[in-house]
Design an enzyme around this catalytic site. Structure first.
Site, PDB file in Angstrom:
ATOM      1  N   ASP A   1       3.492  -1.627   8.737  1.00 48.17           N
ATOM      2  CA  ASP A   1       2.812  -2.795   8.163  1.00 48.17           C
ATOM      3  C   ASP A   1       1.368  -2.496   7.775  1.00 48.17           C
ATOM      4  O   ASP A   1       0.823  -3.138   6.874  1.00 48.17           O
ATOM      5  CB  ASP A   1       2.922  -4.023   9.068  1.00 48.17           C
ATOM      6  CG  ASP A   1       2.377  -3.821  10.456  1.00 48.17           C
ATOM      7  OD1 ASP A   1       1.926  -2.710  10.777  1.00 48.17           O
ATOM      8  OD2 ASP A   1       2.394  -4.790  11.233  1.00 48.17           O
ATOM      9  N   CYS A   2       0.745  -1.529   8.423  1.00 45.87           N
ATOM     10  CA  CYS A   2      -0.613  -1.165   8.022  1.00 45.87           C
ATOM     11  C   CYS A   2      -0.561  -0.492   6.649  1.00 45.87           C
ATOM     12  O   CYS A   2      -1.426  -0.704   5.795  1.00 45.87           O
ATOM     13  CB  CYS A   2      -1.256  -0.250   9.053  1.00 45.87           C
ATOM     14  SG  CYS A   2      -1.393  -1.051  10.659  1.00 45.87           S
TER      15      CYS A   2
END
Ligand code: LAN
Length: 674
Positions: free
Chosen positions: A412-413
């Site tokens: 998700d980063c």
């Protein structure tokens, strides 16, 4: 964690409000909201760092600082007066009225952290006679003594010679020499657990321990209720205090521990030596590829200790101890150890998106250009060498939670980094844009991380069955064994893939379309019958539902679909009379909605962002929410600090210092511009 309701988080029955009540709240006019949003964004811009990033205090977990202090004690590293004064202040600020220290800063007492905290405070020179220390001792005695500390506590106490090795369940380095196809091979663990049990296996294998001294003997007297030499520790291997027992030992784990104990007693010296060498090779690899920062604070501490016990004067120890300092943080309540080396990429990606959602990008060109530089400079552009041998997924194209020096990309980063990069790159002619091929790599990395169930886990693809959780020996943490698919990670990845559709065509585009379909199916499967989504990395249903709804919408699900409508209704049912939402962290431990004693700006922002995109932006509920955010703003444009809102592994809260700064701006932006 038990007696969970005796803090400020009392369940407020019947707080949910009906639509009629919401309408009674007079809305604030749009001009006022727009001014608040601008003021919030200005404040946000004012705290941007020189390097272009935003980052903040990442304290909260209370097992980290005592381990740091213990490491200084074990290795004889001096702490400066300023440092130790800050540590003591932090411990006493967090200490509960009954003398205990919780697993996290807002938790009720936990034996693991109270015992380690007590030892640390003594090592920091706090007098035994201090009334706060007396209360701590009383709490420890009353709750069953240090014999009930959760296993990570016992392990660290063992290094400090406050507990003997015979009282530990075995942590065999030999497991690392087994073939990978075994379904319980350590290489299959969630990388955070894997990287913690790795140095533990080494330290266990060599039975690392410092010699006892006067202080250690004194602490022993204080944390047990009998003479240390008369206690039968081996009988208490599975003793866990009521306060520490979130995940009780399973029968299977107890059985396996017996078998492993037998193996430990009869281990073959040559095999031990070879396995220790394998484990050390993995430790050195992790140190090398992360610049000794290591994936997280716990393995950073334990790896340093491995080096110390191998060669106290060597380069590896010096470098790893120096890197450990990056985790220290002087906060408003004292000096603490952060849960990561920083929150920089994550905070920056969200700050950028908030400014864009507010429609303020034109006036923030310089700020956004600096943010762009940070995002570009911190993309991971190379895979770690020999990644498969070290159980690592590829890294190229990814973004970490913190920075490139740390270097572990997260699904998700990567997605949020990509989204932020696209927003800036698409709107400005940035000086030094990221190569298109590296953006292609980001998208490919995200695609390569999709699980068979259609969802995305944190750092890697899922490698083991849920049954492995039966072997979770931590007692205090839930879900640490497997990297499962999460709603949040999946939604971020979907959002990034949806954004990527604009710039890629051909085969990649086809893959994206397929991935989006599968992703939507996963997110739908995670929706609860009441319409909500459970969050795993922040408190809790407001967070999960925000991701669930945005993920579905970006995957192409219609706002009129029953899924989206139900999610919106769930939120409206839980809105408070003041227009805000407030969730207690008990929502995470108990896995059901538990009201906080007051509405929280961050929960409210997530709910508002969800409602607007769910097609309920014109509702009285949304209007009341915007009004709540406005009323809570301070004169300088910031919002007041509220309860901790980050979470990991169900039980541990962690502070996201900047959530209260960018989410309200983002929410007001979404509200006003949709
Ligand atoms: C984090 C920090 C970042 C966080 C997000 C990217 C925000 C999330 O969306 C996915 C999970 C992740 C990567 C995450 C997982 C758990 C971490 C690594 C932490 C909360 C920071 C500290 C925590 C770590 C597990 C602490 C050490 C304790 C153990 C039980 C190993």
């Amino acid at each position: 964690m038990s007696d969970m309701l005796d803090r400020g988080d009392v369940q407020m029955q019947g707080q949910g409000m009906s639509a009629v009540q919401v309408e009674q709240i007079t809305g604030s006019d749009r001009k006022e909201l727009a001014a608040a949003m601008k003021k919030g964004a200005d404040f946000l811009a004012s705290i941007q760092e020189e390097s272009g990033c935003w980052k903040g205090d990442y304290g909260g977990p209370m097992f980290l600082l005592p381990m740091y202090v213990g490491t200084c004690y074990i290795t004889g590293q001096e702490m400066s007066g300023r440092e130790s004064e800050g540590f003591v202040r932090y411990f006493f600020n967090v200490q509960n009225g009954d003398g205990s220290i919780g697993l996290h800063a807002e938790d009720t007492g936990c034996m693991f952290t109270t015992v380690l905290g007590y030892a640390a405070l003594r090592m920091l020179g706090v007098n035994r006679g201090d009334p706060k220390m007396k209360r701590m001792r009383e709490w420890i005695a009353f709750n069953g003594t240090a014999l009930g500390a959760a296993s990570w506590g016992k392990f660290f106490m063992t290094l400090l010679n406050l507990h003997p090795y015979e009282g530990l369940n075995p942590l065999l380095p030999e497991l690392w020499s087994l073939p990978y196809w075994l379904p319980f091979h350590p290489g299959r663990l969630w990388c955070h657990a894997r990287q913690v049990y790795l140095p533990m296996a080494y330290l266990y294998g060599i039975k690392a321990q410092i010699p006892e001294d006067k202080l250690i003997r004194e602490i022993r007297r204080d944390i047990y209720d009998a003479d240390y030499n008369t206690i039968d520790f081996s009988k208490n291997r599975n003793t866990v205090a009521r306060t520490d027992n979130y995940v009780p030992y399973s029968m299977l784990l107890k059985l396996i521990n017996r078998v492993l104990m037998f193996c430990e007693k009869h281990h073959v010296k040559k095999f031990r030596k070879r396995s220790l060498a394998t484990v050390l090779d993995h430790i050195l690899f992790e140190d090398r590829v992360t610049n000794y920062i290591d994936i997280g604070p716990v393995n950073s501490i334990l790896n340093s200790l491995v080096h110390y016990f191998i060669d106290a004067t060597g380069e590896d120890f010096r470098k790893s101890f120096t890197a450990l300092k990056l985790y220290l943080c002087e906060g408003h309540d004292g000096t603490k150890m952060n849960g990561y080396n920083s929150t920089a990429l994550w905070d920056t990606a969200f700050s950028v998106q908030a400014i864009f959602a507010a429609g303020l990008q034109a006036g923030y060109e310089q700020c956004l250009n600096k943010a762009y530089d940070f995002i570009r400079n911190n993309q991971v552009i190379e895979d770690v060498p020999d990644n498969e041998r070290y159980y690592r997924h590829t890294s190229r194209g990814g973004w970490p939670f913190s920075d490139r020096d740390h270097g572990w990309p997260i699904s998700d980063c990567t997605a949020e980094g990509y989204k932020a990069e696209r927003l800036i790159g698409d709107s400005f002619s940035v000086k030094d844009p990221i190569d298109r091929y590296l953006r292609y790599e980001s998208v490919s990395l995200i695609l390569s991380l999709q699980n068979r169930d259609g969802g995305w886990a944190t750092y890697e693809k899922r490698r083991a069955g849920t049954w492995l959780e039966l072997l979770n020996p931590s007692s205090v943490f839930g879900g640490i064994m497997v990297d499962y698919s999460y709603v949040e990670c999946s939604s971020s990845c979907i959002q990034a893939l949806a954004a990527a559709k604009a710039e890629f065509s051909g085969a990649l585009r086809k893959k994206i379309d397929r991935a989006l379909k599968r992703g939507a199916r996963f997110i739908k499967s995670m929706q609860r019958p009441d319409g909500s989504f459970e969050g795993s990395w922040a408190v809790c249903f407001t967070y999960g539902t925000w991701f669930g709804v945005w993920g579905l919408l970006d995957a192409g699900v219609s706002p009129d679909s029953p899924e989206i409508r139900k999610a919106g209704e769930f939120l409206i049912e839980h809105q408070n009379e003041d227009g805000g939402w407030g969730e207690s962290y008990l929502s995470c431990t108990e896995r059901r909605w538990v009201y906080h004693s007051s509405s929280q700006v961050v929960n409210t922002s997530w709910a508002l962002m969800t409602l607007v995109r769910a097609g309920m932006g014109k509702s009285a509920a949304a209007e009341a929410a915007a009004g709540f955010i406005l009323r809570r703003q301070m004169e300088n444009g910031d919002w007041p600090r509220e309860s901790l809102v980050g979470v990991f592994n169900k039980t541990a809260l962690i502070n996201y210092e900047n959530y209260r700064r960018y989410f309200p701006v983002w929410a007001l932006g979404i509200y006003l511009n949709n």
